[in-house]
Design an enzyme around this catalytic site. Structure first.
Site, PDB file in Angstrom:
ATOM      1  N   ASP A 132      -5.824  52.760 -16.193  1.00  0.00           N
ATOM      2  CA  ASP A 132      -7.034  53.118 -15.434  1.00  0.00           C
ATOM      3  C   ASP A 132      -6.870  54.492 -14.768  1.00  0.00           C
ATOM      4  OD1 ASP A 132      -8.380  50.692 -15.923  1.00  0.00           O
ATOM      5  OD2 ASP A 132      -7.128  49.698 -14.421  1.00  0.00           O
ATOM      6  N   CYS A 155       3.969  44.486  -2.665  1.00  0.00           N
ATOM      7  CA  CYS A 155       4.671  44.321  -3.951  1.00  0.00           C
ATOM      8  C   CYS A 155       6.138  44.672  -3.717  1.00  0.00           C
ATOM      9  CB  CYS A 155       4.132  45.282  -5.004  1.00  0.00           C
ATOM     10  SG  CYS A 155       2.398  45.013  -5.365  1.00  0.00           S
ATOM     11  N   CYS A 167      -0.433  52.126 -10.581  1.00  0.00           N
ATOM     12  CA  CYS A 167      -1.197  50.982 -10.053  1.00  0.00           C
ATOM     13  C   CYS A 167      -2.702  51.301  -9.954  1.00  0.00           C
ATOM     14  CB  CYS A 167      -0.670  50.613  -8.672  1.00  0.00           C
ATOM     15  SG  CYS A 167      -1.538  49.183  -7.982  1.00  0.00           S
ATOM     16  N   CYS A 186       4.343  50.371  -8.614  1.00  0.00           N
ATOM     17  CA  CYS A 186       4.251  51.030  -9.918  1.00  0.00           C
ATOM     18  C   CYS A 186       3.378  52.272  -9.743  1.00  0.00           C
ATOM     19  CB  CYS A 186       3.609  50.096 -10.938  1.00  0.00           C
ATOM     20  SG  CYS A 186       4.229  48.402 -10.815  1.00  0.00           S
ATOM     21  N   ARG A 219     -16.242  39.374 -10.041  1.00  0.00           N
ATOM     22  CA  ARG A 219     -16.904  40.232 -11.027  1.00  0.00           C
ATOM     23  C   ARG A 219     -17.536  39.423 -12.162  1.00  0.00           C
ATOM     24  NH1 ARG A 219     -19.409  42.219 -13.892  1.00  0.00           N
ATOM     25  NH2 ARG A 219     -19.366  44.141 -15.077  1.00  0.00           N
ATOM     26  N   TYR A 220     -16.881  38.332 -12.554  1.00  0.00           N
ATOM     27  CA  TYR A 220     -17.376  37.499 -13.666  1.00  0.00           C
ATOM     28  C   TYR A 220     -17.883  36.178 -13.096  1.00  0.00           C
ATOM     29  CZ  TYR A 220     -14.828  40.768 -16.647  1.00  0.00           C
ATOM     30  OH  TYR A 220     -14.383  41.907 -17.263  1.00  0.00           O
ATOM     31  N   ARG A 260      -4.790  49.495  -8.189  1.00  0.00           N
ATOM     32  CA  ARG A 260      -5.353  49.027  -6.921  1.00  0.00           C
ATOM     33  C   ARG A 260      -4.704  49.746  -5.736  1.00  0.00           C
ATOM     34  NH1 ARG A 260      -5.238  43.287  -7.572  1.00  0.00           N
ATOM     35  NH2 ARG A 260      -7.008  43.554  -8.944  1.00  0.00           N
ATOM     36  N   ARG A 264     -14.960  33.201 -12.700  1.00  0.00           N
ATOM     37  CA  ARG A 264     -13.630  33.427 -12.147  1.00  0.00           C
ATOM     38  C   ARG A 264     -13.650  34.547 -11.121  1.00  0.00           C
ATOM     39  NH1 ARG A 264     -14.359  35.121 -17.273  1.00  0.00           N
ATOM     40  NH2 ARG A 264     -13.658  37.182 -17.886  1.00  0.00           N
ATOM     41  N   LYS A 276     -14.234  44.527 -18.804  1.00  0.00           N
ATOM     42  CA  LYS A 276     -13.371  44.933 -19.922  1.00  0.00           C
ATOM     43  C   LYS A 276     -14.202  45.236 -21.162  1.00  0.00           C
ATOM     44  CE  LYS A 276      -9.502  41.974 -18.684  1.00  0.00           C
ATOM     45  NZ  LYS A 276     -10.238  41.194 -17.664  1.00  0.00           N
ATOM     46  N   ASP A 282     -10.694  48.938 -19.173  1.00  0.00           N
ATOM     47  CA  ASP A 282     -11.587  48.509 -18.097  1.00  0.00           C
ATOM     48  C   ASP A 282     -12.601  49.613 -17.879  1.00  0.00           C
ATOM     49  OD1 ASP A 282     -11.329  45.956 -16.693  1.00  0.00           O
ATOM     50  OD2 ASP A 282      -9.215  46.489 -16.587  1.00  0.00           O
TER      51      ASP A 282
HETATM   52  S1  SF4 Z   1       0.650  47.323 -10.712  1.00  0.00           S
HETATM   53 FE1  SF4 Z   1       0.141  47.609  -8.523  1.00  0.00          FE
HETATM   54  S2  SF4 Z   1      -0.310  45.536  -7.763  1.00  0.00           S
HETATM   55 FE2  SF4 Z   1       0.785  45.302  -9.731  1.00  0.00          FE
HETATM   56  S3  SF4 Z   1       2.970  45.101  -9.169  1.00  0.00           S
HETATM   57 FE3  SF4 Z   1       2.590  47.280  -9.591  1.00  0.00          FE
HETATM   58  S4  SF4 Z   1       2.086  48.149  -7.587  1.00  0.00           S
HETATM   59 FE4  SF4 Z   1       1.874  45.943  -7.383  1.00  0.00          FE
END
Ligand code: SF4
Length: 395
Positions: free
Chosen positions: A293, A125, A132, A129, A112-113, A134, A116, A337, A330
């Site tokens: 997000d 994972c 998340c 979470c 994206r940048y 993604r 980097r 950002k 974001d």
């Molecule tokens: S935020 Fe998403 S990618 Fe990051 S540790 Fe939690 S579940 Fe995994």
């Protein structure tokens, strides 16, 4: 005052050696409703969440992280447990809120940048979470990128001369074994233009026993390597987590923390102050404080931007610059950002500005006359470096 980080009690029936072994923690992950019901009294909302939310996004926790969760309204529990509210249609719901699919020039690469990129080395994972960002990628259980995709990703990184930093992400790169991770670090270090390697990981939070002496000894061979972690709440800084952070910085691996502001979890200045103060004490820099997000199924976890700016304003006079995270959102759809800063400007006319500080002190700042302003005489020495970045991005 000396800050104390209490160790987590080892559950009955588990040896301390097992509890402190990261592979034991991953092997004994909680995944099903029945697994979680053994350690928590499930609420009706969570019961429903196991059916609906589980279909939307995987459910998983290490026994260690689940042991940090308290009663039904506990902040850590909200991060961890599925909720029926994940199925509600929110104000804004995006499968790919960061527009990553548009910036995906090679398998597992998000570019994206100019200087980097992200290299998604795994989609796994140890804790999923609920907020998340993604969800479109994470949780497919492909522990390591397929070798053909790995080769293509590496070729892309080699071909982009303007790249300076590679950020290993996923999923969580520290769910990989030391030997696989070492192969990735070694391959990246062999590319001349890659100056900085970052590892983005939540393992110091959800499975701190992963940060072993062997791991940090291995990582330090590939310096400069930075570790970006993700503590959201002061109670996540247990004795085990404090040991993990200390082990990293003692081996010269700088630790930066990125938190996400979450509804009913940490959206209070006193909570962020406590977290930042403890992180700084452990020599981890509070780096970013992100707006959540609008990922699918996260409306109940999101807070308003006004609320976040007010938290930042409250913190302004109470945290040193070292302890202050940058508030940022974001921009959806791959806009990058945008920094959010409380507005201290009262009025502006010509060269005169009036500001009011965090505790009400009001004063004027007057710019010097414009004709006195000159650019540094040696700036052109750095222009080649500056220009090199222009062609670095893939599109
Ligand atoms: S935020 Fe998403 S990618 Fe990051 S540790 Fe939690 S579940 Fe995994």
């Amino acid at each position: 005052m000396k800050l104390v980080f209490p160790a987590t009690p080892v559950p009955h029936g588990v040896t301390q050696a097992d509890w402190l072994n990261w592979t034991w923690q991953l092997r004994h992950s909680l995944r099903t409703r029945e697994d979680f019901a053994k350690v928590l009294d499930l609420t009706a909302d969570e019961e429903e969440g196991f059916h609906g939310g589980g279909e939307l996004f995987q459910i998983r926790s290490t026994p260690y992280y689940a042991a940090l969760a308290g009663g039904p309204h506990d902040p850590i529990r909200k991060i961890l447990m599925p909720s029926a509210r994940e199925l509600f249609t929110g104000a804004q719901q995006m499968l790919d809120p960061l527009g990553e699919k548009k910036n995906n020039p090679a398998p597992r690469i998000i570019h994206r940048y100019p200087d980097r990129l992200l290299f998604l080395v795994t989609d796994t994972c140890s804790v999923y979470c609920r907020y998340c960002t993604r969800k479109h990628f994470t949780g497919g259980d492909q522990a390591f990128v397929r070798s053909s995709e790995y080769d293509q990703a590496l070729s892309y990184i080699k071909s982009r001369q303007g790249l300076r930093e590679v950020i290993l992400s996923g999923g969580d790169p520290l769910t990989l074994s030391d030997s696989i991770l070492e192969r990735v670090l070694s391959d990246l270090r062999s590319i001349d233009h890659v100056e900085i390697i970052r590892i983005g990981t939540r393992m110091p939070v959800v499975c701190p026993m992963r940060v072993t002496d062997q791991l940090v000894q291995m990582i330090r061979r590939y310096h400069p390597v930075y570790l970006m972690t993700h503590f959201n709440h002061p109670r996540e800084l247990t004795g085990e987590a404090a040991d993990a952070v200390t082990r990293l910085v003692d081996h010269g691996i700088p630790v930066f923390n990125q938190l996400v502001l979450l509804n009913g979890v940490n959206n209070h200045p006193a909570v962020i102050q406590a977290l930042s103060r403890r992180l700084l004490y452990l020599r981890a820099k509070p780096y970013y404080m992100f707006q959540c997000d609008p990922s699918e199924g996260t409306d109940h976890l999101r807070t308003s931007i006004d609320d976040s700016i007010e938290i930042q304003r409250e913190l302004w006079g109470r945290l040193s610059g070292l302890a202050m995270p940058n508030l940022s959102v974001d921009i959806p759809d791959g806009g990058g950002k945008a920094g959010l800063v409380p507005d201290f400007l009262v009025s502006h006319e010509g060269r005169r500005r009036v500001f009011e500080g965090w505790d009400g002190v009001r004063a004027e700042y007057i710019d010097p006359a414009p004709e006195t302003i000159v650019k540094p005489i040696d700036a052109e020495l750095y222009l080649a470096e500056w220009d090199a970045l222009k062609g670095a991005r893939s599109r």
